[in-house]
Design a protein around this motif. Structure first.
Motif, PDB file in Angstrom:
ATOM      1  N   GLU A   1       7.249  34.599  85.985  1.00  0.00           N
ATOM      2  CA  GLU A   1       6.744  35.050  84.374  1.00  0.00           C
ATOM      3  C   GLU A   1       7.831  34.720  83.429  1.00  0.00           C
ATOM      4  O   GLU A   1       8.829  34.580  83.379  1.00  0.00           O
ATOM      5  N   SER A   2       6.963  34.128  82.119  1.00  0.00           N
ATOM      6  CA  SER A   2       7.563  33.536  80.941  1.00  0.00           C
ATOM      7  C   SER A   2       7.722  32.081  80.846  1.00  0.00           C
ATOM      8  O   SER A   2       8.094  31.515  82.124  1.00  0.00           O
TER       9      SER A   2
ATOM     10  N   TYR B   1       1.476  46.498  80.269  1.00  0.00           N
ATOM     11  CA  TYR B   1       2.030  46.270  78.677  1.00  0.00           C
ATOM     12  C   TYR B   1       1.727  44.811  78.664  1.00  0.00           C
ATOM     13  O   TYR B   1       1.408  43.931  79.466  1.00  0.00           O
ATOM     14  N   THR B   2       2.069  44.574  77.441  1.00  0.00           N
ATOM     15  CA  THR B   2       1.895  43.139  76.953  1.00  0.00           C
ATOM     16  C   THR B   2       2.797  42.122  77.816  1.00  0.00           C
ATOM     17  O   THR B   2       4.083  42.564  77.949  1.00  0.00           O
ATOM     18  N   LEU B   3       2.324  40.933  78.489  1.00  0.00           N
ATOM     19  CA  LEU B   3       2.942  40.228  79.176  1.00  0.00           C
ATOM     20  C   LEU B   3       4.278  39.438  78.466  1.00  0.00           C
ATOM     21  O   LEU B   3       4.048  39.586  77.388  1.00  0.00           O
ATOM     22  N   THR B   4       5.420  39.328  79.209  1.00  0.00           N
ATOM     23  CA  THR B   4       6.303  38.765  78.648  1.00  0.00           C
ATOM     24  C   THR B   4       6.084  37.237  78.293  1.00  0.00           C
ATOM     25  O   THR B   4       5.878  36.431  79.183  1.00  0.00           O
ATOM     26  N   ARG B   5       6.055  37.031  76.805  1.00  0.00           N
ATOM     27  CA  ARG B   5       5.587  35.755  76.454  1.00  0.00           C
ATOM     28  C   ARG B   5       4.216  35.350  76.945  1.00  0.00           C
ATOM     29  O   ARG B   5       3.967  34.021  76.641  1.00  0.00           O
ATOM     30  N   GLY B   6       3.276  36.091  77.607  1.00  0.00           N
ATOM     31  CA  GLY B   6       2.106  35.831  77.698  1.00  0.00           C
ATOM     32  C   GLY B   6       1.696  34.774  78.977  1.00  0.00           C
ATOM     33  O   GLY B   6       0.729  34.081  78.770  1.00  0.00           O
TER      34      GLY B   6
ATOM     35  N   ALA C   1      12.622  40.712  89.842  1.00  0.00           N
ATOM     36  CA  ALA C   1      13.772  39.902  90.259  1.00  0.00           C
ATOM     37  C   ALA C   1      13.946  38.705  89.630  1.00  0.00           C
ATOM     38  O   ALA C   1      14.810  38.201  89.121  1.00  0.00           O
ATOM     39  N   VAL C   2      12.535  37.992  89.854  1.00  0.00           N
ATOM     40  CA  VAL C   2      12.748  36.648  89.262  1.00  0.00           C
ATOM     41  C   VAL C   2      12.883  36.688  87.673  1.00  0.00           C
ATOM     42  O   VAL C   2      13.693  36.006  87.122  1.00  0.00           O
ATOM     43  N   ARG C   3      12.196  37.839  87.012  1.00  0.00           N
ATOM     44  CA  ARG C   3      12.197  37.668  85.569  1.00  0.00           C
ATOM     45  C   ARG C   3      13.567  37.824  85.044  1.00  0.00           C
ATOM     46  O   ARG C   3      14.320  37.381  84.185  1.00  0.00           O
ATOM     47  N   VAL C   4      14.239  39.173  85.593  1.00  0.00           N
ATOM     48  CA  VAL C   4      15.612  39.554  85.412  1.00  0.00           C
ATOM     49  C   VAL C   4      16.544  38.544  85.404  1.00  0.00           C
ATOM     50  O   VAL C   4      17.708  38.298  84.694  1.00  0.00           O
ATOM     51  N   SER C   5      16.384  37.656  86.397  1.00  0.00           N
ATOM     52  CA  SER C   5      17.484  36.716  86.857  1.00  0.00           C
ATOM     53  C   SER C   5      17.386  35.395  85.778  1.00  0.00           C
ATOM     54  O   SER C   5      18.213  34.609  85.670  1.00  0.00           O
TER      55      SER C   5
ATOM     56  N   ILE D   1      24.547  40.324  99.710  1.00  0.00           N
ATOM     57  CA  ILE D   1      23.937  41.537  99.011  1.00  0.00           C
ATOM     58  C   ILE D   1      23.474  42.379 100.345  1.00  0.00           C
ATOM     59  O   ILE D   1      22.724  42.100 100.979  1.00  0.00           O
ATOM     60  N   HIS D   2      24.135  43.452 100.358  1.00  0.00           N
ATOM     61  CA  HIS D   2      23.795  44.234 101.560  1.00  0.00           C
ATOM     62  C   HIS D   2      22.968  45.678 101.259  1.00  0.00           C
ATOM     63  O   HIS D   2      23.382  46.390 100.478  1.00  0.00           O
ATOM     64  N   GLY D   3      21.581  45.503 101.756  1.00  0.00           N
ATOM     65  CA  GLY D   3      20.942  46.873 101.451  1.00  0.00           C
ATOM     66  C   GLY D   3      20.437  46.986 100.015  1.00  0.00           C
ATOM     67  O   GLY D   3      20.151  48.287  99.606  1.00  0.00           O
ATOM     68  N   VAL D   4      20.471  46.126  98.964  1.00  0.00           N
ATOM     69  CA  VAL D   4      20.287  46.387  97.716  1.00  0.00           C
ATOM     70  C   VAL D   4      18.608  46.268  97.374  1.00  0.00           C
ATOM     71  O   VAL D   4      18.237  45.224  97.647  1.00  0.00           O
ATOM     72  N   CYS D   5      18.122  47.396  97.131  1.00  0.00           N
ATOM     73  CA  CYS D   5      16.630  47.443  96.952  1.00  0.00           C
ATOM     74  C   CYS D   5      16.078  47.525  95.580  1.00  0.00           C
ATOM     75  O   CYS D   5      14.827  47.137  95.251  1.00  0.00           O
ATOM     76  N   ASP D   6      17.077  47.615  94.664  1.00  0.00           N
ATOM     77  CA  ASP D   6      16.436  47.574  93.268  1.00  0.00           C
ATOM     78  C   ASP D   6      16.151  46.246  92.766  1.00  0.00           C
ATOM     79  O   ASP D   6      17.346  45.440  92.779  1.00  0.00           O
ATOM     80  N   THR D   7      15.166  45.661  92.243  1.00  0.00           N
ATOM     81  CA  THR D   7      14.794  44.553  91.782  1.00  0.00           C
ATOM     82  C   THR D   7      15.506  44.160  90.484  1.00  0.00           C
ATOM     83  O   THR D   7      15.907  42.975  90.349  1.00  0.00           O
ATOM     84  N   THR D   8      15.844  45.026  89.738  1.00  0.00           N
ATOM     85  CA  THR D   8      16.651  44.651  88.422  1.00  0.00           C
ATOM     86  C   THR D   8      18.084  44.434  89.072  1.00  0.00           C
ATOM     87  O   THR D   8      18.786  43.405  88.441  1.00  0.00           O
ATOM     88  N   ASN D   9      18.545  44.877  89.805  1.00  0.00           N
ATOM     89  CA  ASN D   9      19.744  44.729  90.426  1.00  0.00           C
ATOM     90  C   ASN D   9      20.220  43.427  91.005  1.00  0.00           C
ATOM     91  O   ASN D   9      21.088  42.709  90.712  1.00  0.00           O
ATOM     92  N   ILE D  10      18.933  43.206  91.733  1.00  0.00           N
ATOM     93  CA  ILE D  10      18.843  41.733  92.398  1.00  0.00           C
ATOM     94  C   ILE D  10      18.941  40.718  91.498  1.00  0.00           C
ATOM     95  O   ILE D  10      19.668  39.657  91.584  1.00  0.00           O
ATOM     96  N   GLY D  11      17.905  40.716  90.444  1.00  0.00           N
ATOM     97  CA  GLY D  11      17.833  39.650  89.495  1.00  0.00           C
ATOM     98  C   GLY D  11      19.555  39.486  88.668  1.00  0.00           C
ATOM     99  O   GLY D  11      19.531  38.552  88.558  1.00  0.00           O
ATOM    100  N   ALA D  12      19.838  40.794  88.179  1.00  0.00           N
ATOM    101  CA  ALA D  12      21.035  40.498  87.441  1.00  0.00           C
ATOM    102  C   ALA D  12      22.217  39.885  88.468  1.00  0.00           C
ATOM    103  O   ALA D  12      23.058  39.281  88.015  1.00  0.00           O
TER     104      ALA D  12
END
Length: 281
Positions: A37-38, A93-98, A162-166, A124-135
């Motif tokens: 996305e974006s 919500y409105t797409l990131t950059r559409g 995760a892709v977007r945050v990364s 990365i051991h057992g981290v399930c939060d997508t934002t954390n993975i991307g960061a």
């Protein structure tokens, strides 16, 4: 190919964007997919050689932000478009950059190939939060981590968020899953008692570093850590942290010195600090 206008998200042609879950995208009979996305993230993916399957964007972006992307697509890759209000329903919500692009998932390389020339890696051991993975991936790319390994109970790095945050760095840093024998019980043991994941890494010359608060942990700036030619940093979840068996079997247990009574950081923040401190000079 001329853009194809859709008027409903129920249109089967755009089900990859609107109806398929992350699990369904991975089990697609036409090949495993993920969504980028974006425009910026999609450009990074294309530059990295990933294969697009279809693109969906707001009408205004066909000759705007998505114009260069559309020019790069093979002739047989369809471009779908629709009104902004319709496409906003995809996420609520409105797409990131559409702009969204469905892409084929690349085959994951074996651990030995990912780590062969690496000097600093993160597990990365057992981290399930997508934002954390991307960061974590974004910090890994920025701060000199050569490869990322994930236990199978961690979140998929190609999850859309995760892709977007990364910011697309999941396409830049080599990564793979740890062997299935080292799944939720990682690190399971080989017949000689050495943890499966650690055994593979030790064979490749890595010393393992468990990031954890224990009485035996050494500070992150300990000089012996910097002196190690190959390090594998193990990051666990913010709440439960790493399993006791993982900590016990690591070559080092390391803490980040803190002040004001703070005892821990979010795993993504902790990873960034550790990456910077233990980077190769």
């Amino acid at each position: 190919m001329e853009p194809i206008v859709i008027t409903s998200l129920d249109d089967v042609k755009v089900q990859a964007f609107s109806r398929l879950t992350e699990a369904q995208l991975r089990s697609n009979p036409e090949g495993e997919l993920f969504i980028a996305e974006s425009p910026k993230v999609i450009r990074v993916a294309l530059d990295a050689g990933l294969q697009p399957v279809s693109l969906l964007c707001e009408e205004k972006h066909i000759k705007g932000d998505a114009a260069d992307l559309i020019d790069r697509l093979p002739d047989d890759v369809p471009v779908y478009t629709g009104e902004r209000r319709l496409l906003a329903q995809l996420t609520g919500y409105t797409l990131t950059r559409g702009v969204l692009c469905a892409m084929r998932r690349p085959q994951q390389p074996p651990l030995e190939k990912v780590c062969r020339d690496a000097r600093r890696i993160v597990i990365i051991h057992g981290v399930c939060d997508t934002t954390n993975i991307g960061a974590i991936f974004r910090s890994a790319a920025a701060l000199g981590i050569d490869a990322v390994l994930l236990t199978p109970d961690s979140c998929d790095p190609l999850n859309r968020r995760a892709v977007r945050v990364s910011m697309g760095t999941v396409f830049l840093v080599p990564w793979t899953w740890l062997p299935s024998s080292a799944s939720s019980s990682f690190p399971s043991s080989t017949p000689d008692g050495i943890p499966v994941g650690f055994s593979l890494l030790h064979r490749l010359g890595f010393k393992t570093v468990a990031m954890a608060l224990t009485d035996a942990s050494i500070p992150l700036d300990a000089p012996e850590l910097k002196a190690e030619p190959r390090l594998a940093l193990i990051m666990g979840t913010e709440g439960d942290g790493l399993p006791h068996s993982t900590i016990a079997d690591a070559d080092y247990t390391v803490r980040i010195p803190m002040q004001h009574g703070v005892d821990s950081l979010n795993v993504a923040a902790a990873a960034a600090v550790a990456f910077w401190e233990l980077r190769e000079n």
